[in-house]
Scaffold this motif. Sequence first.
Motif, PDB file in Angstrom:
ATOM      1  N   THR A   8       1.377   2.380   3.365  1.00 12.95           N
ATOM      2  CA  THR A   8       0.496   3.593   3.614  1.00 12.95           C
ATOM      3  C   THR A   8       1.156   5.056   3.311  1.00 12.95           C
ATOM      4  O   THR A   8       2.529   4.959   3.560  1.00 12.95           O
ATOM      5  CB  THR A   8      -0.064   3.707   4.779  1.00 12.95           C
ATOM      6  OG1 THR A   8       0.844   4.191   6.065  1.00 12.95           O
ATOM      7  CG2 THR A   8      -1.013   2.437   5.321  1.00 12.95           C
ATOM      8  N   CYS A  62      -1.427  -4.434   1.649  1.00 15.37           N
ATOM      9  CA  CYS A  62      -2.849  -3.559   2.175  1.00 15.37           C
ATOM     10  C   CYS A  62      -2.368  -2.138   2.170  1.00 15.37           C
ATOM     11  O   CYS A  62      -1.245  -1.711   2.759  1.00 15.37           O
ATOM     12  CB  CYS A  62      -2.849  -3.906   3.700  1.00 15.37           C
ATOM     13  SG  CYS A  62      -3.106  -5.861   4.025  1.00 15.37           S
ATOM     14  N   THR A  63      -3.172  -1.233   1.429  1.00 16.80           N
ATOM     15  CA  THR A  63      -2.908   0.043   1.297  1.00 16.80           C
ATOM     16  C   THR A  63      -4.052   0.977   2.006  1.00 16.80           C
ATOM     17  O   THR A  63      -5.209   0.248   2.072  1.00 16.80           O
ATOM     18  CB  THR A  63      -2.655   0.469  -0.088  1.00 16.80           C
ATOM     19  OG1 THR A  63      -3.848   0.216  -0.892  1.00 16.80           O
ATOM     20  CG2 THR A  63      -1.508  -0.222  -0.859  1.00 16.80           C
ATOM     21  N   ASP A  64      -3.791   2.218   2.148  1.00 15.00           N
ATOM     22  CA  ASP A  64      -4.741   2.932   2.878  1.00 15.00           C
ATOM     23  C   ASP A  64      -5.756   3.443   2.118  1.00 15.00           C
ATOM     24  O   ASP A  64      -6.874   3.259   2.461  1.00 15.00           O
ATOM     25  CB  ASP A  64      -3.922   4.150   3.685  1.00 15.00           C
ATOM     26  CG  ASP A  64      -2.955   4.950   3.090  1.00 15.00           C
ATOM     27  OD1 ASP A  64      -2.648   4.668   1.812  1.00 15.00           O
ATOM     28  OD2 ASP A  64      -2.369   5.876   3.540  1.00 15.00           O
ATOM     29  N   PRO A  66      -7.879   4.032  -1.371  1.00 16.21           N
ATOM     30  CA  PRO A  66      -7.929   3.494  -2.839  1.00 16.21           C
ATOM     31  C   PRO A  66      -8.066   4.473  -3.607  1.00 16.21           C
ATOM     32  O   PRO A  66      -8.518   5.753  -3.460  1.00 16.21           O
ATOM     33  CB  PRO A  66      -9.825   2.988  -2.713  1.00 16.21           C
ATOM     34  CG  PRO A  66      -9.954   2.822  -1.237  1.00 16.21           C
ATOM     35  CD  PRO A  66      -8.969   3.626  -0.429  1.00 16.21           C
ATOM     36  N   ASN A  71      -1.527   3.155  -3.301  1.00 23.12           N
ATOM     37  CA  ASN A  71      -2.163   2.166  -4.009  1.00 23.12           C
ATOM     38  C   ASN A  71      -2.025   2.212  -5.515  1.00 23.12           C
ATOM     39  O   ASN A  71      -1.962   0.973  -6.088  1.00 23.12           O
ATOM     40  CB  ASN A  71      -3.752   2.336  -3.741  1.00 23.12           C
ATOM     41  CG  ASN A  71      -4.860   1.425  -4.180  1.00 23.12           C
ATOM     42  OD1 ASN A  71      -5.271   1.407  -5.303  1.00 23.12           O
ATOM     43  ND2 ASN A  71      -4.568   0.196  -3.588  1.00 23.12           N
ATOM     44  N   GLN A  72      -1.992   3.299  -6.007  1.00 29.39           N
ATOM     45  CA  GLN A  72      -1.381   3.227  -7.485  1.00 29.39           C
ATOM     46  C   GLN A  72      -0.308   2.731  -7.873  1.00 29.39           C
ATOM     47  O   GLN A  72      -0.283   1.929  -8.782  1.00 29.39           O
ATOM     48  CB  GLN A  72      -1.545   4.718  -8.066  1.00 29.39           C
ATOM     49  CG  GLN A  72      -2.878   5.426  -8.137  1.00 29.39           C
ATOM     50  CD  GLN A  72      -2.885   6.789  -8.603  1.00 29.39           C
ATOM     51  OE1 GLN A  72      -2.071   7.208  -9.651  1.00 29.39           O
ATOM     52  NE2 GLN A  72      -3.686   7.715  -8.107  1.00 29.39           N
ATOM     53  N   MET A  75      -0.748  -1.231  -7.417  1.00 33.16           N
ATOM     54  CA  MET A  75      -1.529  -1.940  -8.337  1.00 33.16           C
ATOM     55  C   MET A  75      -0.754  -2.157  -9.572  1.00 33.16           C
ATOM     56  O   MET A  75      -0.763  -3.318 -10.332  1.00 33.16           O
ATOM     57  CB  MET A  75      -2.736  -0.817  -8.915  1.00 33.16           C
ATOM     58  CG  MET A  75      -3.891  -1.013  -7.676  1.00 33.16           C
ATOM     59  SD  MET A  75      -5.158   0.139  -8.168  1.00 33.16           S
ATOM     60  CE  MET A  75      -5.807  -0.484  -9.843  1.00 33.16           C
ATOM     61  N   LEU A  85      -3.876  -7.574  -3.429  1.00 39.60           N
ATOM     62  CA  LEU A  85      -3.784  -6.269  -2.927  1.00 39.60           C
ATOM     63  C   LEU A  85      -5.324  -5.790  -2.332  1.00 39.60           C
ATOM     64  O   LEU A  85      -6.192  -6.232  -3.014  1.00 39.60           O
ATOM     65  CB  LEU A  85      -3.686  -5.363  -4.277  1.00 39.60           C
ATOM     66  CG  LEU A  85      -3.680  -3.803  -3.718  1.00 39.60           C
ATOM     67  CD1 LEU A  85      -2.408  -3.358  -2.935  1.00 39.60           C
ATOM     68  CD2 LEU A  85      -3.260  -3.046  -5.235  1.00 39.60           C
ATOM     69  N   SER A  87      -7.185  -2.396  -0.564  1.00 38.03           N
ATOM     70  CA  SER A  87      -6.951  -0.993  -0.234  1.00 38.03           C
ATOM     71  C   SER A  87      -8.043  -0.566   0.556  1.00 38.03           C
ATOM     72  O   SER A  87      -9.266  -1.042   0.437  1.00 38.03           O
ATOM     73  CB  SER A  87      -6.856  -0.177  -1.487  1.00 38.03           C
ATOM     74  OG  SER A  87      -6.966   1.171  -1.379  1.00 38.03           O
ATOM     75  N   GLY A  88      -8.030   0.415   1.278  1.00 32.85           N
ATOM     76  CA  GLY A  88      -9.054   0.982   2.446  1.00 32.85           C
ATOM     77  C   GLY A  88      -9.168   0.340   3.547  1.00 32.85           C
ATOM     78  O   GLY A  88     -10.107  -0.219   3.993  1.00 32.85           O
TER      79      GLY A  88
END
Length: 145
Positions: A8, A62-64, A66, A71-72, A75, A85, A87-88
Amino acid sequence: MSQVLIATHSTLAEGFAGAIRFFKADADNVHYLNGYVATTEFERELREALEALPAGGPVVVCTDIPGGSVNQVAMRLAGEYGFLLVSGINMPLLLELAFEDDPTYETLAQTVASARAQLMLPLADIPAPEEPSAEEEGDEDEEEL
Protein backbone atom coordinates in the motif's frame (compact mmCIF):
# COMPACT_ATOMS: atom_id res chain seq x y z
CA MET A 1 0.57 -22.62 1.88
CA SER A 2 -0.31 -19.41 0.09
CA GLN A 3 1.56 -16.19 0.71
CA VAL A 4 -0.20 -12.84 1.01
CA LEU A 5 1.74 -9.65 0.32
CA ILE A 6 -0.06 -6.45 1.29
CA ALA A 7 1.39 -3.48 -0.60
CA THR A 8 0.00 0.00 0.00
CA HIS A 9 0.86 3.66 0.01
CA SER A 10 2.44 4.85 3.26
CA THR A 11 2.12 2.54 6.29
CA LEU A 12 -1.36 1.16 5.70
CA ALA A 13 0.10 -2.24 4.74
CA GLU A 14 1.88 -2.53 8.06
CA GLY A 15 -1.31 -1.58 9.90
CA PHE A 16 -3.32 -4.23 8.04
CA ALA A 17 -0.66 -6.87 8.76
CA GLY A 18 -0.65 -5.96 12.45
CA ALA A 19 -4.44 -6.16 12.62
CA ILE A 20 -4.41 -9.59 10.96
CA ARG A 21 -1.95 -10.82 13.59
CA PHE A 22 -4.40 -9.65 16.25
CA PHE A 23 -6.83 -12.27 14.93
CA LYS A 24 -4.28 -14.86 13.78
CA ALA A 25 -1.06 -14.64 15.76
CA ASP A 26 0.66 -17.24 13.57
CA ALA A 27 -0.01 -15.40 10.29
CA ASP A 28 3.46 -16.22 8.97
CA ASN A 29 2.06 -16.23 5.44
CA VAL A 30 1.14 -12.52 5.62
CA HIS A 31 3.78 -10.01 4.55
CA TYR A 32 3.64 -6.27 3.92
CA LEU A 33 5.32 -3.54 1.94
CA ASN A 34 4.87 0.12 2.87
CA GLY A 35 5.12 1.93 -0.45
CA TYR A 36 6.94 5.22 -0.88
CA VAL A 37 8.00 5.45 2.76
CA ALA A 38 11.68 4.48 2.78
CA THR A 39 12.30 5.25 -0.91
CA THR A 40 10.47 6.24 -4.06
CA GLU A 41 11.72 3.11 -5.85
CA PHE A 42 8.58 1.08 -5.30
CA GLU A 43 9.09 -1.31 -8.21
CA ARG A 44 12.50 -2.35 -6.88
CA GLU A 45 11.05 -2.78 -3.38
CA LEU A 46 8.16 -4.87 -4.68
CA ARG A 47 10.49 -7.10 -6.68
CA GLU A 48 12.65 -7.63 -3.58
CA ALA A 49 9.60 -8.41 -1.43
CA LEU A 50 8.29 -10.92 -3.99
CA GLU A 51 11.66 -12.63 -4.30
CA ALA A 52 11.94 -12.91 -0.50
CA LEU A 53 8.65 -14.82 -0.17
CA PRO A 54 8.81 -18.54 0.59
CA ALA A 55 8.62 -20.60 -2.60
CA GLY A 56 6.11 -23.28 -3.38
CA GLY A 57 2.64 -21.86 -2.89
CA PRO A 58 0.44 -19.36 -4.64
CA VAL A 59 1.04 -15.66 -3.98
CA VAL A 60 -1.69 -13.05 -3.66
CA VAL A 61 -0.63 -9.40 -3.80
CA CYS A 62 -3.15 -7.01 -2.28
CA THR A 63 -3.04 -3.28 -3.05
CA ASP A 64 -4.96 -0.38 -1.61
CA ILE A 65 -6.17 1.86 -4.46
CA PRO A 66 -7.36 0.48 -7.80
CA GLY A 67 -5.44 2.39 -10.46
CA GLY A 68 -3.08 3.91 -7.91
CA SER A 69 0.68 3.87 -8.36
CA VAL A 70 1.19 0.82 -6.12
CA ASN A 71 -1.43 -1.09 -8.08
CA GLN A 72 -0.01 -0.01 -11.44
CA VAL A 73 3.42 -1.38 -10.55
CA ALA A 74 1.88 -4.61 -9.24
CA MET A 75 -0.11 -5.01 -12.46
CA ARG A 76 3.08 -4.70 -14.51
CA LEU A 77 4.80 -7.38 -12.42
CA ALA A 78 1.88 -9.83 -12.11
CA GLY A 79 2.60 -11.62 -15.38
CA GLU A 80 6.32 -11.80 -14.71
CA TYR A 81 5.96 -13.20 -11.19
CA GLY A 82 2.71 -15.10 -11.67
CA PHE A 83 0.83 -13.80 -8.63
CA LEU A 84 -2.88 -13.10 -8.19
CA LEU A 85 -3.68 -9.43 -7.67
CA VAL A 86 -6.50 -7.83 -5.68
CA SER A 87 -6.97 -4.08 -5.36
CA GLY A 88 -9.22 -1.97 -3.15
CA ILE A 89 -8.68 -4.23 -0.17
CA ASN A 90 -10.47 -4.23 3.17
CA MET A 91 -10.01 -6.10 6.44
CA PRO A 92 -12.62 -8.83 5.80
CA LEU A 93 -10.85 -9.73 2.55
CA LEU A 94 -7.42 -9.85 4.16
CA LEU A 95 -8.64 -12.00 7.05
CA GLU A 96 -10.12 -14.53 4.64
CA LEU A 97 -6.88 -14.60 2.64
CA ALA A 98 -4.79 -15.10 5.79
CA PHE A 99 -6.70 -18.32 6.47
CA GLU A 100 -6.83 -19.50 2.81
CA ASP A 101 -4.46 -22.37 1.99
CA ASP A 102 -4.65 -22.55 -1.78
CA PRO A 103 -6.38 -19.60 -3.44
CA THR A 104 -7.33 -19.84 -7.09
CA TYR A 105 -8.79 -17.15 -9.29
CA GLU A 106 -12.25 -18.63 -8.70
CA THR A 107 -11.97 -18.77 -4.90
CA LEU A 108 -10.42 -15.32 -4.89
CA ALA A 109 -13.39 -13.98 -6.87
CA GLN A 110 -15.72 -15.41 -4.21
CA THR A 111 -13.60 -13.91 -1.44
CA VAL A 112 -13.72 -10.50 -3.13
CA ALA A 113 -17.51 -10.74 -3.49
CA SER A 114 -17.84 -11.66 0.17
CA ALA A 115 -15.56 -8.81 1.26
CA ARG A 116 -17.50 -6.38 -0.93
CA ALA A 117 -20.70 -7.42 0.85
CA GLN A 118 -19.10 -6.48 4.19
CA LEU A 119 -19.09 -2.81 3.18
CA MET A 120 -22.34 -1.39 4.51
CA LEU A 121 -24.15 1.42 6.24
CA PRO A 122 -25.10 -0.17 9.59
CA LEU A 123 -27.58 2.59 10.35
CA ALA A 124 -29.12 2.55 6.88
CA ASP A 125 -32.68 2.48 8.27
CA ILE A 126 -32.20 6.03 9.59
CA PRO A 127 -33.13 8.43 6.78
CA ALA A 128 -30.37 10.67 5.52
CA PRO A 129 -30.92 14.40 5.94
CA GLU A 130 -32.65 15.85 2.91
CA GLU A 131 -30.83 18.42 0.85
CA PRO A 132 -32.78 21.58 0.09
CA SER A 133 -34.27 21.80 -3.36
CA ALA A 134 -33.27 24.58 -5.76
CA GLU A 135 -36.56 26.40 -4.96
CA GLU A 136 -35.91 26.29 -1.22
CA GLU A 137 -32.35 27.57 -1.71
CA GLY A 138 -33.73 30.49 -3.74
CA ASP A 139 -36.21 31.29 -0.95
CA GLU A 140 -33.39 31.44 1.58
CA ASP A 141 -31.43 33.87 -0.60
CA GLU A 142 -34.45 36.19 -0.85
CA GLU A 143 -34.92 36.20 2.93
CA GLU A 144 -31.30 37.22 3.48
CA LEU A 145 -31.65 40.32 1.27
